[in-house]
Design an enzyme around this catalytic site. Structure first.
Site, PDB file in Angstrom:
ATOM      1  CG  HIS A  39      -2.017   1.013   1.148  1.00 51.75           C
ATOM      2  ND1 HIS A  39      -3.212   0.747   0.536  1.00 51.75           N
ATOM      3  CD2 HIS A  39      -2.120   2.288   1.584  1.00 51.75           C
ATOM      4  CE1 HIS A  39      -3.999   1.800   0.598  1.00 51.75           C
ATOM      5  NE2 HIS A  39      -3.357   2.763   1.230  1.00 51.75           N
ATOM      6  CG  ASP A  41      -2.526   6.353   0.288  1.00 47.52           C
ATOM      7  OD1 ASP A  41      -3.464   6.217  -0.520  1.00 47.52           O
ATOM      8  OD2 ASP A  41      -2.533   5.857   1.430  1.00 47.52           O
ATOM      9  CD  GLU A 144      -6.792   3.093   1.744  1.00 52.51           C
ATOM     10  OE1 GLU A 144      -6.348   4.070   1.122  1.00 52.51           O
ATOM     11  OE2 GLU A 144      -6.417   2.777   2.888  1.00 52.51           O
ATOM     12  CG  HIS A 171     -10.699   4.579   3.830  1.00 55.63           C
ATOM     13  ND1 HIS A 171     -10.799   5.734   4.550  1.00 55.63           N
ATOM     14  CD2 HIS A 171      -9.367   4.307   3.726  1.00 55.63           C
ATOM     15  CE1 HIS A 171      -9.575   6.152   4.875  1.00 55.63           C
ATOM     16  NE2 HIS A 171      -8.689   5.301   4.383  1.00 55.63           N
ATOM     17  CG  HIS A 217      -8.949   1.060   6.251  1.00 52.06           C
ATOM     18  ND1 HIS A 217      -9.031   2.251   6.928  1.00 52.06           N
ATOM     19  CD2 HIS A 217      -7.804   1.129   5.522  1.00 52.06           C
ATOM     20  CE1 HIS A 217      -7.993   3.006   6.613  1.00 52.06           C
ATOM     21  NE2 HIS A 217      -7.219   2.348   5.775  1.00 52.06           N
ATOM     22  CG  HIS A 238      -2.625  -0.145   4.542  1.00 55.45           C
ATOM     23  ND1 HIS A 238      -3.609  -0.666   3.736  1.00 55.45           N
ATOM     24  CD2 HIS A 238      -3.082   1.073   4.931  1.00 55.45           C
ATOM     25  CE1 HIS A 238      -4.605   0.186   3.653  1.00 55.45           C
ATOM     26  NE2 HIS A 238      -4.321   1.255   4.373  1.00 55.45           N
ATOM     27  CG  ASP A 307      -0.681   3.647   5.315  1.00 57.41           C
ATOM     28  OD1 ASP A 307      -1.120   4.069   4.219  1.00 57.41           O
ATOM     29  OD2 ASP A 307      -1.330   3.709   6.375  1.00 57.41           O
TER      30      ASP A 307
HETATM   31 ZN   LIG Z   1      -5.473   3.044   4.670  1.00 56.77          ZN
END
Ligand SMILES: [Zn+2]
Ligand SMILES: *[C@@H]1O[C@H](CO)[C@@H](O)[C@H](O)[C@H]1NC(C)=O
Ligand SMILES: *[C@@H]1O[C@H](CO)[C@@H](O)[C@H](O)[C@H]1NC(C)=O
Ligand SMILES: *[C@@H]1O[C@H](CO)[C@@H](O)[C@H](O)[C@H]1NC(C)=O
Ligand SMILES: *[C@@H]1O[C@H](CO)[C@@H](O)[C@H](O)[C@H]1NC(C)=O
Length: 415
Positions: A39, A41, A144, A171, A217, A238, A307
């Site tokens: 993961h 971002d 996600e 999420h 999540h 993650h 992450d």
């Molecule tokens: Zn996350």
């Protein structure tokens, strides 16, 4: 030789040369087996900073600064595979979630097009291995949050066709069909006790398509329902270990044991708040989580899910994506064997992905799931109801107030 140099050499002999040796060993291993991380971002950073305009000079990924991720850092970190997150906030649910998710998918494809010497967009386990052999960063897409499909199996299938290879079922918000971790902190209400009936259909369809199910999540009930029902192993892309830091984004030991029995994978998150439940952490603290997952679920269940660029507050020594070798050095210092390190770096994710692909193959010939979510389960009023009613009335009437309902019916009464 000046005295200072002798002192430094002596200290090195007794202390840091061991560290140096593990660092070199880590780099050697990662040259042939780079990390596949669950993961990152960066696409979200590209949206926030540049509105996805990759050709702006300041968005050039070879010089990008102020982020955890850029091309030189990926290279020094020996990153060989990355699930790039197509993340859109829960705030977009029932608004522009689908459009924004499509734009985040697009930005990953354009990263691959603009930097073909670095990124190779791939869609299967064989593609990851080929990209790694040609020294590219195998680039995959993870969506996600289930809110991104707007409760539509058609959107889910379309995402798959666009290259999406995992979806995190939620999420940090419930969807109309799955509960998120905030249910366990009592900040959100229990709505589905895991998955609704439609949520189970989404899971079946993901198994049929060959899309990896991601349980980062989600609520504890969602984890357990999915581990009971999924035909393929799953990932936590993650998440860290709850027994070392009791945060509900983390995975408790009973679930870790079910991760083991299903051949699934926990890709450990580096975020300080999930590692130490505080604002600071070290490389050793993250290694503690990897050791814990290894001890409870076995070496086949451990992976990396940094992450990066999704959170602020990374451990000292793991500040950006160039630092993975420091964590591998720490694992070697803890007597992880080379084979164990390689499993965590890449082998485990490849095994899970191949198994997901084998389930897809075994289900070939199974028809696509078609049963739509019940209109009443959709969480908002700004929807047309094409397909749900007799087909003559496109406007949503399910939740209209009586006066508005009368108005809506008026034209058909008059005609
Ligand atoms: Zn996350
Ligand atoms: C970051 O990049 C921008 C644009 O390329 C540049 O102007 C700036 O000096 C850089 N900052 C640092 C700290 O390198
Ligand atoms: C990024 O910068 C490098 C080095 O200056 C340059 O060669 C490359 O063309 C730029 N790439 C893009 C997509 O702007
Ligand atoms: C999962 O299955 C086990 C054993 O079959 C059962 O005891 C448990 O209640 C199930 N959990 C959920 C959340 O469905
Ligand atoms: C690693 O193994 C060595 C040699 O067997 C041993 O001396 C050392 O205590 C072990 N270290 C850890 C952290 O288990």
């Amino acid at each position: 030789m000046p005295d200072g140099t002798v002192l430094v050499l002596a200290l090195c002999l007794f202390l840091s040369c061991a560290g140096q040796q593990y660092q070199e060993e880590a780099e050697r291993i990662m040259t042939t087996t780079p990390v596949i991380d669950g993961h990152n971002d960066l696409p979200w950073q590209l949206l926030k900073r540049f509105n996805n305009q990759l050709e702006l000079p300041e968005a050039n990924l070879t010089q990008l600064n102020g982020t955890h991720t850029n091309i030189p850092k990926l290279r020094s970190g020996h990153v060989g595979g990355q699930f790039w997150s197509a993340y859109v906030p829960c705030e977009t649910q029932n608004k522009d979630a689908v459009r924004r998710t499509l734009e985040q998918i697009d930005v990953v494809h354009r990263m691959c097009e603009l930097y073909p010497d670095t990124f190779a967009c791939v869609v299967d386990s064989a593609g990851i291995q080929e990209a790694m052999q040609s020294n590219k960063v195998a680039s995959l897409i993870g969506v996600e949050g289930g809110h991104s499909i707007d409760s539509s199996l058609g959107v889910l299938r379309t995402f798959y066709r666009l290259g999406v290879r995992y979806m995190t079922l939620t999420h940090s918000c419930n969807t109309p069909w799955a509960d998120n971790w905030l249910v366990d902190t009592k900040e959100d209400p229990v709505e589905h006790h895991g998955l609704s009936s439609f949520g189970k259909t989404v899971l079946e369809e993901m198994n049929r398509l060959g899309m990896i199910v991601d349980l980062a999540h989600v609520s504890l009930d969602t984890m357990n329902v999915v581990l009971n029902l999924s035909k393929a192993p799953v990932i936590f892309s993650h998440s860290s270990a709850f027994s070392l830091c009791p945060h509900y984004r983390n995975v408790p030991d009973d679930v870790l044991r079910r991760v083991a029995s299903t051949g699934s994978l926990v890709m450990v998150n580096f975020y300080n708040s999930y590692v130490t439940c505080s604002n600071t952490a070290t490389v050793a603290d993250v290694a503690d989580h990897m050791d814990h997952v290894k001890n409870v679920a076995g070496i086949d269940s451990v992976g990396f899910g940094g992450d990066y660029d999704g959170v602020t507050g990374m451990p000292t020594g793991l500040e950006d994506v160039s630092k993975y070798p420091a964590l591998v050095a720490e694992l070697l210092a803890r007597n992880w064997t080379e084979a164990e390190v390689k499993a965590a770096l890449a082998g485990n994710l490849l095994r899970v992905f191949k198994q997901v692909e084998a389930v897809k193959t075994s289900l070939q010939g199974t028809a696509a799931r078609e049963t739509p979510i019940a209109f009443e389960e959709l969480g908002d009023t700004c929807r047309t109801r094409y397909g749900y009613s007799d087909g003559s009335n496109g406007a949503g009437t399910a939740r209209l107030a009586p006066a508005a309902l009368a108005l809506a019916l008026l034209p058909s009464l008059l005609s």
